[in-house]
Design an enzyme around this catalytic site. Sequence first.
Site, PDB file in Angstrom:
ATOM      1  N   ASP A  55       0.296  15.449 -65.325  1.00  0.00           N
ATOM      2  CA  ASP A  55       1.718  15.886 -64.223  1.00  0.00           C
ATOM      3  C   ASP A  55       1.548  17.175 -63.408  1.00  0.00           C
ATOM      4  O   ASP A  55       2.135  17.207 -62.699  1.00  0.00           O
ATOM      5  CB  ASP A  55       3.006  15.209 -64.769  1.00  0.00           C
ATOM      6  CG  ASP A  55       2.782  13.610 -65.295  1.00  0.00           C
ATOM      7  OD1 ASP A  55       2.119  12.626 -64.561  1.00  0.00           O
ATOM      8  OD2 ASP A  55       3.934  13.504 -66.078  1.00  0.00           O
ATOM      9  N   ALA A  56       1.566  18.375 -64.352  1.00  0.00           N
ATOM     10  CA  ALA A  56       1.685  19.840 -64.302  1.00  0.00           C
ATOM     11  C   ALA A  56       0.188  19.024 -62.502  1.00  0.00           C
ATOM     12  O   ALA A  56       1.444  20.413 -61.554  1.00  0.00           O
ATOM     13  CB  ALA A  56       1.432  20.509 -65.030  1.00  0.00           C
ATOM     14  N   GLU A  57      -0.301  18.623 -63.106  1.00  0.00           N
ATOM     15  CA  GLU A  57      -1.776  19.779 -62.061  1.00  0.00           C
ATOM     16  C   GLU A  57      -1.556  18.275 -60.683  1.00  0.00           C
ATOM     17  O   GLU A  57      -1.576  18.991 -59.011  1.00  0.00           O
ATOM     18  CB  GLU A  57      -3.117  19.113 -61.975  1.00  0.00           C
ATOM     19  CG  GLU A  57      -3.922  19.341 -61.181  1.00  0.00           C
ATOM     20  CD  GLU A  57      -4.380  20.809 -60.923  1.00  0.00           C
ATOM     21  OE1 GLU A  57      -4.111  21.611 -61.692  1.00  0.00           O
ATOM     22  OE2 GLU A  57      -5.081  20.588 -60.506  1.00  0.00           O
ATOM     23  N   TYR A  58      -0.554  17.263 -60.727  1.00  0.00           N
ATOM     24  CA  TYR A  58      -0.216  16.130 -59.524  1.00  0.00           C
ATOM     25  C   TYR A  58       1.154  17.454 -59.079  1.00  0.00           C
ATOM     26  O   TYR A  58       0.935  17.967 -57.643  1.00  0.00           O
ATOM     27  CB  TYR A  58       0.509  15.068 -59.555  1.00  0.00           C
ATOM     28  CG  TYR A  58       0.978  14.713 -58.959  1.00  0.00           C
ATOM     29  CD1 TYR A  58       1.824  14.723 -58.551  1.00  0.00           C
ATOM     30  CD2 TYR A  58       0.459  12.991 -57.955  1.00  0.00           C
ATOM     31  CE1 TYR A  58       2.919  13.571 -57.620  1.00  0.00           C
ATOM     32  CE2 TYR A  58       0.574  12.783 -57.186  1.00  0.00           C
ATOM     33  CZ  TYR A  58       1.912  12.577 -56.966  1.00  0.00           C
ATOM     34  OH  TYR A  58       2.086  12.337 -55.804  1.00  0.00           O
ATOM     35  N   LEU A 110      13.310 -19.932 -56.013  1.00  0.00           N
ATOM     36  CA  LEU A 110      12.308 -20.585 -56.835  1.00  0.00           C
ATOM     37  C   LEU A 110      12.600 -21.316 -57.269  1.00  0.00           C
ATOM     38  O   LEU A 110      13.743 -21.497 -57.565  1.00  0.00           O
ATOM     39  CB  LEU A 110      11.198 -19.619 -57.499  1.00  0.00           C
ATOM     40  CG  LEU A 110      10.526 -18.773 -56.986  1.00  0.00           C
ATOM     41  CD1 LEU A 110       9.854 -18.324 -58.276  1.00  0.00           C
ATOM     42  CD2 LEU A 110       9.239 -19.652 -56.069  1.00  0.00           C
ATOM     43  N   LYS A 112       8.936 -12.841 -64.131  1.00  0.00           N
ATOM     44  CA  LYS A 112       9.481 -12.630 -63.260  1.00  0.00           C
ATOM     45  C   LYS A 112       9.954 -11.891 -63.105  1.00  0.00           C
ATOM     46  O   LYS A 112      11.311 -12.015 -64.515  1.00  0.00           O
ATOM     47  CB  LYS A 112      10.623 -13.902 -63.531  1.00  0.00           C
ATOM     48  CG  LYS A 112      11.191 -13.955 -62.017  1.00  0.00           C
ATOM     49  CD  LYS A 112      12.046 -15.575 -62.403  1.00  0.00           C
ATOM     50  CE  LYS A 112      12.415 -15.606 -60.997  1.00  0.00           C
ATOM     51  NZ  LYS A 112      13.732 -14.624 -61.350  1.00  0.00           N
ATOM     52  N   ASP A 153      12.910  -8.406 -63.540  1.00  0.00           N
ATOM     53  CA  ASP A 153      15.232  -8.730 -63.176  1.00  0.00           C
ATOM     54  C   ASP A 153      15.254  -7.729 -61.611  1.00  0.00           C
ATOM     55  O   ASP A 153      15.536  -6.646 -62.650  1.00  0.00           O
ATOM     56  CB  ASP A 153      15.802  -9.242 -64.627  1.00  0.00           C
ATOM     57  CG  ASP A 153      16.863  -9.597 -63.422  1.00  0.00           C
ATOM     58  OD1 ASP A 153      17.892  -9.683 -64.850  1.00  0.00           O
ATOM     59  OD2 ASP A 153      16.835 -10.129 -63.860  1.00  0.00           O
ATOM     60  N   ARG A 190      15.477  -9.118 -49.101  1.00  0.00           N
ATOM     61  CA  ARG A 190      14.988 -10.759 -49.218  1.00  0.00           C
ATOM     62  C   ARG A 190      17.125 -11.564 -48.687  1.00  0.00           C
ATOM     63  O   ARG A 190      16.892 -12.132 -47.304  1.00  0.00           O
ATOM     64  CB  ARG A 190      15.735 -11.672 -50.199  1.00  0.00           C
ATOM     65  CG  ARG A 190      14.994 -12.931 -50.576  1.00  0.00           C
ATOM     66  CD  ARG A 190      15.848 -14.211 -51.799  1.00  0.00           C
ATOM     67  NE  ARG A 190      15.635 -15.366 -50.916  1.00  0.00           N
ATOM     68  CZ  ARG A 190      16.290 -16.099 -51.699  1.00  0.00           C
ATOM     69  NH1 ARG A 190      17.385 -15.444 -51.345  1.00  0.00           N
ATOM     70  NH2 ARG A 190      16.122 -16.823 -51.176  1.00  0.00           N
ATOM     71  N   GLU A 239       8.896  -7.126 -55.590  1.00  0.00           N
ATOM     72  CA  GLU A 239      10.604  -7.157 -56.214  1.00  0.00           C
ATOM     73  C   GLU A 239      10.476  -5.437 -56.969  1.00  0.00           C
ATOM     74  O   GLU A 239      10.128  -4.845 -57.339  1.00  0.00           O
ATOM     75  CB  GLU A 239      10.346  -7.994 -57.998  1.00  0.00           C
ATOM     76  CG  GLU A 239      11.716  -8.403 -58.860  1.00  0.00           C
ATOM     77  CD  GLU A 239      12.416  -9.007 -58.103  1.00  0.00           C
ATOM     78  OE1 GLU A 239      11.901  -9.848 -57.193  1.00  0.00           O
ATOM     79  OE2 GLU A 239      13.419  -9.944 -58.598  1.00  0.00           O
ATOM     80  N   TYR A 251       4.251  -9.123 -55.426  1.00  0.00           N
ATOM     81  CA  TYR A 251       4.010 -10.697 -55.769  1.00  0.00           C
ATOM     82  C   TYR A 251       3.703 -11.233 -54.769  1.00  0.00           C
ATOM     83  O   TYR A 251       3.212 -12.999 -55.650  1.00  0.00           O
ATOM     84  CB  TYR A 251       4.826 -11.309 -56.693  1.00  0.00           C
ATOM     85  CG  TYR A 251       6.442 -11.440 -55.970  1.00  0.00           C
ATOM     86  CD1 TYR A 251       7.748 -10.400 -56.226  1.00  0.00           C
ATOM     87  CD2 TYR A 251       6.270 -12.663 -55.153  1.00  0.00           C
ATOM     88  CE1 TYR A 251       8.717 -10.726 -54.890  1.00  0.00           C
ATOM     89  CE2 TYR A 251       7.846 -12.660 -54.320  1.00  0.00           C
ATOM     90  CZ  TYR A 251       8.701 -11.743 -54.620  1.00  0.00           C
ATOM     91  OH  TYR A 251       9.936 -12.400 -53.774  1.00  0.00           O
ATOM     92  N   LYS A 280       2.403 -20.176 -59.898  1.00  0.00           N
ATOM     93  CA  LYS A 280       2.167 -20.810 -58.396  1.00  0.00           C
ATOM     94  C   LYS A 280       0.682 -21.531 -58.658  1.00  0.00           C
ATOM     95  O   LYS A 280      -0.210 -20.701 -58.933  1.00  0.00           O
ATOM     96  CB  LYS A 280       2.596 -19.245 -57.123  1.00  0.00           C
ATOM     97  CG  LYS A 280       3.424 -19.377 -58.098  1.00  0.00           C
ATOM     98  CD  LYS A 280       3.579 -17.638 -56.688  1.00  0.00           C
ATOM     99  CE  LYS A 280       4.702 -17.187 -56.970  1.00  0.00           C
ATOM    100  NZ  LYS A 280       4.846 -15.112 -56.191  1.00  0.00           N
ATOM    101  N   LYS A 299      11.979 -20.266 -67.127  1.00  0.00           N
ATOM    102  CA  LYS A 299      13.615 -19.231 -67.744  1.00  0.00           C
ATOM    103  C   LYS A 299      13.504 -19.574 -69.146  1.00  0.00           C
ATOM    104  O   LYS A 299      13.095 -20.298 -69.986  1.00  0.00           O
ATOM    105  CB  LYS A 299      14.685 -19.622 -66.652  1.00  0.00           C
ATOM    106  CG  LYS A 299      15.012 -18.936 -65.346  1.00  0.00           C
ATOM    107  CD  LYS A 299      14.863 -18.075 -64.828  1.00  0.00           C
ATOM    108  CE  LYS A 299      15.637 -17.173 -63.459  1.00  0.00           C
ATOM    109  NZ  LYS A 299      16.967 -17.685 -63.490  1.00  0.00           N
ATOM    110  N   CYS A 322      50.243 -26.707 -58.920  1.00  0.00           N
ATOM    111  CA  CYS A 322      49.108 -25.720 -58.791  1.00  0.00           C
ATOM    112  C   CYS A 322      49.338 -24.689 -59.140  1.00  0.00           C
ATOM    113  O   CYS A 322      50.454 -24.217 -58.506  1.00  0.00           O
ATOM    114  CB  CYS A 322      48.523 -26.532 -56.935  1.00  0.00           C
ATOM    115  SG  CYS A 322      47.796 -24.976 -56.566  1.00  0.00           S
ATOM    116  N   CYS A 379      50.101 -23.030 -55.172  1.00  0.00           N
ATOM    117  CA  CYS A 379      50.446 -23.104 -54.295  1.00  0.00           C
ATOM    118  C   CYS A 379      51.815 -24.497 -54.380  1.00  0.00           C
ATOM    119  O   CYS A 379      53.094 -24.736 -53.899  1.00  0.00           O
ATOM    120  CB  CYS A 379      49.991 -23.674 -52.915  1.00  0.00           C
ATOM    121  SG  CYS A 379      49.967 -26.172 -53.655  1.00  0.00           S
ATOM    122  N   CYS A 438      47.999 -25.412 -49.155  1.00  0.00           N
ATOM    123  CA  CYS A 438      48.114 -24.795 -50.902  1.00  0.00           C
ATOM    124  C   CYS A 438      46.876 -23.520 -50.470  1.00  0.00           C
ATOM    125  O   CYS A 438      45.562 -23.616 -49.661  1.00  0.00           O
ATOM    126  CB  CYS A 438      46.896 -25.183 -51.210  1.00  0.00           C
ATOM    127  SG  CYS A 438      45.933 -24.232 -53.167  1.00  0.00           S
TER     128      CYS A 438
END
Length: 796
Positions: A39-42, A89, A130, A132, A151, A188, A240, A304, A328, A422, A425, A458
């Site tokens: 990371d240091a070189e990056y 989906l 999938k 989240d 979306r 996603e 995806y 799919k 799911k 109710c 109302c 109401c």
Amino acid sequence: MTDAATTPQIAAERVAQLRAELDEHNYRYHVLDEPSIPDAEYDRLFHQLKALEAEYPQLITPDSPTQRVGSLALSAFGEVKHEVPMLSLGNAFEEDDLRDFDRRVREGLDLPVGDLFGGGAEVEYSCEPKLDGLAVSLLYENGLLVRGATRGDGSTGEDISVNVRTIRNIPLKLHGSGWPSVLEVRGEVFMSRAGFAALNARQLESGGKTFANPRNAAAGSLRQLDSRITASRPLELCAYGIGQVQGELPDNHIGILTALKGWGLPISRELQLAKGAEECLAYYRAIGAKRDALPYEIDGVVFKVNNLAYQRELGFRAREPRWAIAHKFPAMEELTELLDVEFQVGRTGAVTPVARLQPVRVAGVTVSNATLHNMDEVMRLGVMIGDTVIIRRAGDVIPQVVQVVAERRPADARPVHIPESCPVCGSRVERTQLIKRSKGKESVSEGSIYRCVGRLACAAQLKQAIIHYVSRRAMDIEGLGEKSVEQLVDEGLVRSPADLYTLKFEQLVGLEGFAELSANNLLAAIADSRQPSLARFIYALGIPDVGEETAKLLARALGSLQRIQQALPDVLTYLPDVGLEVAYEIRNFFDDAHNQQVIHDLLARGLELQEEGELSPEFAACATLAGFIDKLNISGIAATGAKNLAEKAASLDGVIALSQDWLELSVTKGLSEKAKQSLREFFAVEANIQRARAIEAQLREFGMHWQSEKRVVAGLPLAGQTWVLTGALEVMSRDLAKDKLESLGAKVAGSVSAKTTCVVAGPGAGSKLAKASELGLKVLDEEAFLAELAAYGVVA
């Protein structure tokens, strides 16, 4: 600081070199998971590039790795119209649900589904977890990222281009070569578990608000108007799929994702190919077993159909593809205390119990409310206020009470009672009645729903009715969100949907959230809604059980509001997919005096319905005497008996006369003795005779009677013809091909018969093509089909 001897030319060359190195390291880190430098070189390379761009700002380009820091806050997001809708989906929750999905896929492709002697053909599926998070669309033109969008509702999203540019693993410029000139990538945006924990730790340190779960954190971060905030959040993308494309791509889903990976876009490292339902289930179980060890949260697995030609053949239903499903994971459950039960009132007046809970975390979300569905469910559970209950997030989305821990019930637990009046109302609350209609009888029982009888008097029902009325898929009145509707109702400015059309500028401009511009914009949007299509208007009315597709069917089939208002339930059942219960809901809605007044007021205040006309030709003379007799639901007389009776009697008057002539009826063939007795008893009741005559009279009035004139659409070249689509269409989708044919007057059927005019057969066509050949029907391939459309002036 840069070298003093650096010239603009040398700087430009070094900038290009640094960008190429950093892009490669980003690709190896985020996509291949194979970092080649520390990371240091990056960071050292990145700061070199940043320093050169600061000294030579003319070298800064939008695709530079340094351009991910965000910019000044926007006032609002713009809208983006998705050229290819971003659909949701369908869900599977049980293993048999997935097997049923696989069976439907094979049936839709005309593939053998198997029997006792074999499993039939197997379909290949792509499998991946999938995530989240939040679905996004990324548009690349000539390899450069030009737009990012949410979306939204699937058709229209928000332009979040400035925010997606800050996400480190989204390439601002595609790698390699060979990508299409226009490529819309869908994926996603999510937050890893570690990133989420670090973010919440920072929030606590700075005294900020912590997030409930990674999904909420990702969604909130991506929709910041200040992209500098987005840039500070640990967001990631997983691609995806694709949307619109101009150029060549592989012919299968996994091939496309592999190509995206080669162009620098991250895809799931768990991506796998499975053959048939059982391999899909094995993948689902394997991912479920390692779910907690994954570095990100998932709520299931997406399957799919891998073959794109198969995807095109299967097409779509309403808002989801037929070739994909989300399986799911089982819902997560927790214990908590039921503090109280309150009652909410919905658009149709349904009074629904809602559980108020001691807040508890379930599947990463803090839950304080849960649904109890209805009073029958309260009784089934035996739930009392004060109980300890088990809460489940069904499908990881909707919290619900699933069980009472009876042994923990306190001594002061209180029963749950439906209110007599109710809670909004004060009107009377009544229990609904269920009317079941079958051959020869009608039974009435108590329903599970309680309703407030206040209707639009109401405020709760009025607010929900207007929110539905102004929604995008109904009257599409922009600028009227839930809060604005509530305010208009609470201020007494709107007491019915018709009152929207009497609103004045001076009534709006003083309200919270309405300045001069927004008030004028709302009035303009209301004015623009005065000429809705008949289908939109019917849907906007909010008839129970009448969704968007049923509203379109009513408008297309019956052609006018007057006919829809007058239609008897038995006549409505001649329309496809309209059962007797839905038909009675429609009839009851238009019989209601309150609803009649609202419709009258709407038309009186300037609404002009568009696309009204004659009865659809496909329903002209659609009734038969035999079908008519069958629909009367006479005990013992089914379709065959009705056909025999129609042939004998030849008319309704003949049927009534035969029922009253016992000698003639006794020698009538094709009817059992029980059926003959039922026929006599049915028409011995004057009310039944009047009902039958009323149905026949309306069929005749509408032009649906068996003696009515058959009609075709004048001027449409394919009017009266029946076409069938089978196999994969590659230039256009099956749904689009159907729309084109219907625009020319053709009826598009799902099966081949002797009445079929033409069959369009693409690659992979099966039994339908074989049957067309047996019957000697006209068959076109896609090229010939497109040529035929072009001959009629229809462009693909």
